[in-house]
Design an enzyme around this catalytic site. Sequence first.
Site, PDB file in Angstrom:
ATOM      1  N   ALA A  20      -9.503 -15.421   4.824  1.00 29.95           N
ATOM      2  CA  ALA A  20     -10.245 -15.429   6.091  1.00 29.95           C
ATOM      3  C   ALA A  20      -9.521 -16.183   7.207  1.00 29.95           C
ATOM      4  CB  ALA A  20     -11.632 -16.020   5.864  1.00 29.95           C
ATOM      5  N   ARG A  31      -1.795 -10.047  17.848  1.00 31.28           N
ATOM      6  CA  ARG A  31      -2.366  -9.352  19.011  1.00 31.28           C
ATOM      7  C   ARG A  31      -1.780  -9.907  20.311  1.00 31.28           C
ATOM      8  NH1 ARG A  31      -7.475 -10.537  16.582  1.00 31.28           N
ATOM      9  NH2 ARG A  31      -7.659  -8.912  15.004  1.00 31.28           N
ATOM     10  N   CYS A  54     -17.771 -13.863  -0.210  1.00 27.90           N
ATOM     11  CA  CYS A  54     -19.225 -13.900   0.026  1.00 27.90           C
ATOM     12  C   CYS A  54     -19.912 -12.703  -0.619  1.00 27.90           C
ATOM     13  CB  CYS A  54     -19.536 -13.889   1.515  1.00 27.90           C
ATOM     14  SG  CYS A  54     -18.509 -14.999   2.485  1.00 27.90           S
ATOM     15  N   ARG A  81       0.917  -3.878  10.611  1.00 32.69           N
ATOM     16  CA  ARG A  81       0.703  -4.528  11.913  1.00 32.69           C
ATOM     17  C   ARG A  81       1.767  -5.589  12.195  1.00 32.69           C
ATOM     18  NH1 ARG A  81      -4.288  -2.666  10.426  1.00 32.69           N
ATOM     19  NH2 ARG A  81      -5.722  -2.169  12.127  1.00 32.69           N
ATOM     20  N   VAL A  91       3.258 -21.186  -2.113  1.00 28.73           N
ATOM     21  CA  VAL A  91       3.996 -22.251  -1.429  1.00 28.73           C
ATOM     22  C   VAL A  91       3.829 -23.519  -2.256  1.00 28.73           C
ATOM     23  CG1 VAL A  91       4.164 -23.644   0.663  1.00 28.73           C
ATOM     24  CG2 VAL A  91       3.782 -21.170   0.828  1.00 28.73           C
ATOM     25  N   ASN A 318     -13.417 -17.840   9.573  1.00 30.79           N
ATOM     26  CA  ASN A 318     -13.031 -16.757  10.479  1.00 30.79           C
ATOM     27  C   ASN A 318     -12.868 -17.247  11.910  1.00 30.79           C
ATOM     28  OD1 ASN A 318     -12.859 -13.986   9.152  1.00 30.79           O
ATOM     29  ND2 ASN A 318     -14.634 -14.906   8.169  1.00 30.79           N
ATOM     30  N   TYR A 439     -41.794 -11.090  20.617  1.00 31.91           N
ATOM     31  CA  TYR A 439     -43.009 -10.987  19.786  1.00 31.91           C
ATOM     32  C   TYR A 439     -43.573  -9.578  19.812  1.00 31.91           C
ATOM     33  CZ  TYR A 439     -47.936 -10.616  18.799  1.00 31.91           C
ATOM     34  OH  TYR A 439     -49.122 -10.154  18.317  1.00 31.91           O
ATOM     35  N   TRP A 447     -47.444 -16.745  17.784  1.00 28.75           N
ATOM     36  CA  TRP A 447     -46.622 -17.963  17.771  1.00 28.75           C
ATOM     37  C   TRP A 447     -45.667 -17.837  16.591  1.00 28.75           C
ATOM     38  CZ3 TRP A 447     -46.258 -21.903  21.219  1.00 28.75           C
ATOM     39  CH2 TRP A 447     -47.250 -21.970  22.211  1.00 28.75           C
ATOM     40  N   ARG A 455     -44.223 -27.125  17.779  1.00 28.69           N
ATOM     41  CA  ARG A 455     -45.447 -27.702  18.370  1.00 28.69           C
ATOM     42  C   ARG A 455     -45.932 -28.885  17.550  1.00 28.69           C
ATOM     43  NH1 ARG A 455     -49.492 -22.882  20.105  1.00 28.69           N
ATOM     44  NH2 ARG A 455     -50.936 -24.603  19.891  1.00 28.69           N
TER      45      ARG A 455
HETATM   46  C1  LIG Z   1     -19.252 -16.442  -4.505  1.00 24.24           C
HETATM   47  C2  LIG Z   1     -19.069 -16.890  -3.085  1.00 24.24           C
HETATM   48  C3  LIG Z   1     -20.020 -16.555  -2.126  1.00 24.24           C
HETATM   49  C4  LIG Z   1     -19.854 -16.973  -0.806  1.00 24.24           C
HETATM   50  N1  LIG Z   1     -20.820 -16.640   0.113  1.00 24.24           N
HETATM   51  C5  LIG Z   1     -20.669 -17.049   1.404  1.00 24.24           C
HETATM   52  C6  LIG Z   1     -21.644 -16.701   2.382  1.00 24.24           C
HETATM   53  O1  LIG Z   1     -22.632 -16.006   2.080  1.00 24.24           O
HETATM   54  N2  LIG Z   1     -21.458 -17.130   3.659  1.00 24.24           N
HETATM   55  C7  LIG Z   1     -20.360 -17.871   4.035  1.00 24.24           C
HETATM   56  O2  LIG Z   1     -20.221 -18.214   5.222  1.00 24.24           O
HETATM   57  N3  LIG Z   1     -19.414 -18.214   3.119  1.00 24.24           N
HETATM   58  C8  LIG Z   1     -19.542 -17.821   1.826  1.00 24.24           C
HETATM   59  N4  LIG Z   1     -18.583 -18.155   0.894  1.00 24.24           N
HETATM   60  C9  LIG Z   1     -17.457 -19.019   1.302  1.00 24.24           C
HETATM   61  C10 LIG Z   1     -16.290 -18.221   1.901  1.00 24.24           C
HETATM   62  O3  LIG Z   1     -15.875 -17.226   1.017  1.00 24.24           O
HETATM   63  C11 LIG Z   1     -15.149 -19.173   2.190  1.00 24.24           C
HETATM   64  O4  LIG Z   1     -15.607 -20.178   3.046  1.00 24.24           O
HETATM   65  C12 LIG Z   1     -13.965 -18.475   2.839  1.00 24.24           C
HETATM   66  O5  LIG Z   1     -13.402 -17.534   1.977  1.00 24.24           O
HETATM   67  C13 LIG Z   1     -12.900 -19.504   3.221  1.00 24.24           C
HETATM   68  O6  LIG Z   1     -11.808 -18.845   3.742  1.00 24.24           O
HETATM   69  P1  LIG Z   1     -10.383 -19.568   3.747  1.00 24.24           P
HETATM   70  O7  LIG Z   1      -9.418 -18.597   4.342  1.00 24.24           O
HETATM   71  O8  LIG Z   1     -10.477 -20.912   4.326  1.00 24.24           O
HETATM   72  O9  LIG Z   1     -10.046 -19.827   2.199  1.00 24.24           O
HETATM   73  P2  LIG Z   1      -9.971 -18.837   0.956  1.00 24.24           P
HETATM   74  O10 LIG Z   1     -10.835 -17.657   1.132  1.00 24.24           O
HETATM   75  O11 LIG Z   1     -10.152 -19.696  -0.243  1.00 24.24           O
HETATM   76  O12 LIG Z   1      -8.458 -18.344   0.997  1.00 24.24           O
HETATM   77  C14 LIG Z   1      -7.401 -19.216   0.739  1.00 24.24           C
HETATM   78  C15 LIG Z   1      -6.234 -18.365   0.279  1.00 24.24           C
HETATM   79  O13 LIG Z   1      -5.098 -19.212   0.178  1.00 24.24           O
HETATM   80  C16 LIG Z   1      -4.352 -18.849  -0.963  1.00 24.24           C
HETATM   81  N5  LIG Z   1      -3.574 -20.048  -1.313  1.00 24.24           N
HETATM   82  C17 LIG Z   1      -4.042 -21.290  -1.572  1.00 24.24           C
HETATM   83  N6  LIG Z   1      -3.033 -22.130  -1.807  1.00 24.24           N
HETATM   84  C18 LIG Z   1      -1.884 -21.403  -1.686  1.00 24.24           C
HETATM   85  C19 LIG Z   1      -0.508 -21.710  -1.816  1.00 24.24           C
HETATM   86  N7  LIG Z   1      -0.097 -22.945  -2.098  1.00 24.24           N
HETATM   87  N8  LIG Z   1       0.395 -20.724  -1.637  1.00 24.24           N
HETATM   88  C20 LIG Z   1      -0.016 -19.444  -1.348  1.00 24.24           C
HETATM   89  N9  LIG Z   1      -1.316 -19.105  -1.217  1.00 24.24           N
HETATM   90  C21 LIG Z   1      -2.234 -20.076  -1.378  1.00 24.24           C
HETATM   91  C22 LIG Z   1      -5.385 -18.432  -1.991  1.00 24.24           C
HETATM   92  O14 LIG Z   1      -4.832 -17.532  -2.934  1.00 24.24           O
HETATM   93  C23 LIG Z   1      -6.466 -17.757  -1.104  1.00 24.24           C
HETATM   94  O15 LIG Z   1      -6.275 -16.349  -1.030  1.00 24.24           O
HETATM   95  C24 LIG Z   1     -18.712 -17.738  -0.438  1.00 24.24           C
HETATM   96  C25 LIG Z   1     -17.744 -18.077  -1.403  1.00 24.24           C
HETATM   97  C26 LIG Z   1     -17.918 -17.653  -2.703  1.00 24.24           C
HETATM   98  C27 LIG Z   1     -16.874 -18.032  -3.731  1.00 24.24           C
END
Ligand SMILES: Cc1cc2nc3c(=O)[nH]c(=O)nc-3n(C[C@H](O)[C@H](O)[C@H](O)COP(=O)(O)OP(=O)(O)OC[C@H]3O[C@@H](n4cnc5c(N)ncnc54)[C@H](O)[C@@H]3O)c2cc1C
Length: 465
Positions: A20, A31, A54, A81, A91, A318, A439, A447, A455
């Site tokens: 994300a 972009r 999620c 892209r 890393v 995001n 409403y 309400w 309230r």
């Molecule tokens: C089951 C579940 C349900 C969820 N539901 C929700 C929800 O309903 N609403 C919500 O807001 N959030 C939800 N989340 C949380 C959300 O998925 C995370 O907050 C989000 O994915 C974080 O994004 P990020 O890019 O910070 O990290 P991540 O998605 O963890 O991505 C990090 C990436 O970095 C890579 N990486 C890490 N270290 C290294 C390295 N040293 N070298 C190369 N690659 C590396 C990993 O492989 C991973 O792909 C949920 C999470 C889970 C597990």
Amino acid sequence: MSMSRTKRGSERLVVIGGDAAGMSAASQARRLKGPDELEIVAFDRGHFTSYSACGIPYWVGGDVAERDQLIARTPEEHRARGIDLRMRTEVTEIDVAGGRVRARDVDSGAESWTSYDKLVIATGARPFRPDLPGVDAPGVHGVQTLDDGQALLDTLARTRGRRAVVVGAGYIGVEMAEALIRRGYEVTVVNRGKEPMSTLDPDMGRLVHEAMEGMGITMVDDAEVTKVLTDDGGRVRAVATQDAEYPADVVVLGIGVHPETALARAAGLPLGVHGGLLTDLAMRVRGHENIWAGGDCVEVLDLVSGQLRHIALGTHANKHGQIIGTNVGGGYATFPGVVGTAVSKVCDLEIARTGLREKDAHRVGLRFVAVTIESTSRAGYYPDPSSMTVKMLAERRTGRLLGVQIVGREGAGKRVDIAAVALTAGMTVEQMTALDLGYAPPFSPVWDPVLVAARKAAKAVDQLA
Ligand SMILES: Cc1cc2nc3c(=O)[nH]c(=O)nc-3n(C[C@H](O)[C@H](O)[C@H](O)COP(=O)(O)OP(=O)(O)OC[C@H]3O[C@@H](n4cnc5c(N)ncnc54)[C@H](O)[C@@H]3O)c2cc1C
């Protein structure tokens, strides 16, 4: 070991983490700047990019049919892209003084250094995995990645028994309880806290406990898992706590995460008390002009308490990525902070919160009133109104809104967004009572429940003034 250098005349952005935050940053930077101006190299140690963790509970539960529906953009789409994406490449070191990262091909073990002019750290969070006997036995699963989700689905397809234990009753635990119910399992949720959903006050958590028991889920609160018991073949057969055993054909762990910042720590980058990277408003790592960080690996400012927190949510990741990409691409954007909004559900029960709980308010020394009301999602005379409970905290004397928690059925959860906006705007509960919300009988009572709570809170503030 090889060393890759930038093309002459262009800058190189290196991104660590391809989900994300990382890929939002890379895509936004692309972009704003074409390949002639900015070369972008992104590393991910996994198999997937830009996927929705999620959605895993809904894929496991069967609402989402295919894994690939959870993938917003594949590695090939990113490459098309103009992003040089290196999958299955971890890393292993950031050399801040030298402006380069060392990466290892996960499959071949080959290592190389890549130099950067700008670096984005988006390594996410690592799930807690308790160091307990049996925790690595077949049949015990985490749900952090798509690979984890697939492994769990494979186990469910192979397992004849129908008993599941979920360890942890945060939002991932309760969402997984629903997924397993939908797969036809008898579900037990074992939870260390006094009530499920510790992001709520215990009185609101109790409502979740009661509703989940009403769904046929066995709720075990205040219990510490001590070991995972296995059968003669080494496969999971039960989860043991200090005073009981719960038979299990499958176990799902959902006990929270911590920031994945081992690389950053080793590189000497600044970390906060929760272990997350510290950034400025532009998401630049403090004290480092050319390094940014975002998503689950950073700490964020709580705008209500004024304190730094670690909150692992995709909604923030995001936004961070978008802001970082804008700044890396030569624009300017900032992330002011969060008010702590979250929504989730278990079957037809919706659970939402924003702002401070009672214990958070106490911790930062705020004096407050707390009120709770019962209301309905629709006018009482309209068919199928569902009930909901709204709890509201307001500061004594000023009447400033401090937090809201909602537990109820259909239509309850997203009402928390009204409170999230009011918190962000710094409104008092008195001001909230005059909010011009929509409403009509099918959508709310005349309400709205949030206004009813406002309230009552305003009255309580007045009485104590
Ligand atoms: C089951 C579940 C349900 C969820 N539901 C929700 C929800 O309903 N609403 C919500 O807001 N959030 C939800 N989340 C949380 C959300 O998925 C995370 O907050 C989000 O994915 C974080 O994004 P990020 O890019 O910070 O990290 P991540 O998605 O963890 O991505 C990090 C990436 O970095 C890579 N990486 C890490 N270290 C290294 C390295 N040293 N070298 C190369 N690659 C590396 C990993 O492989 C991973 O792909 C949920 C999470 C889970 C597990």
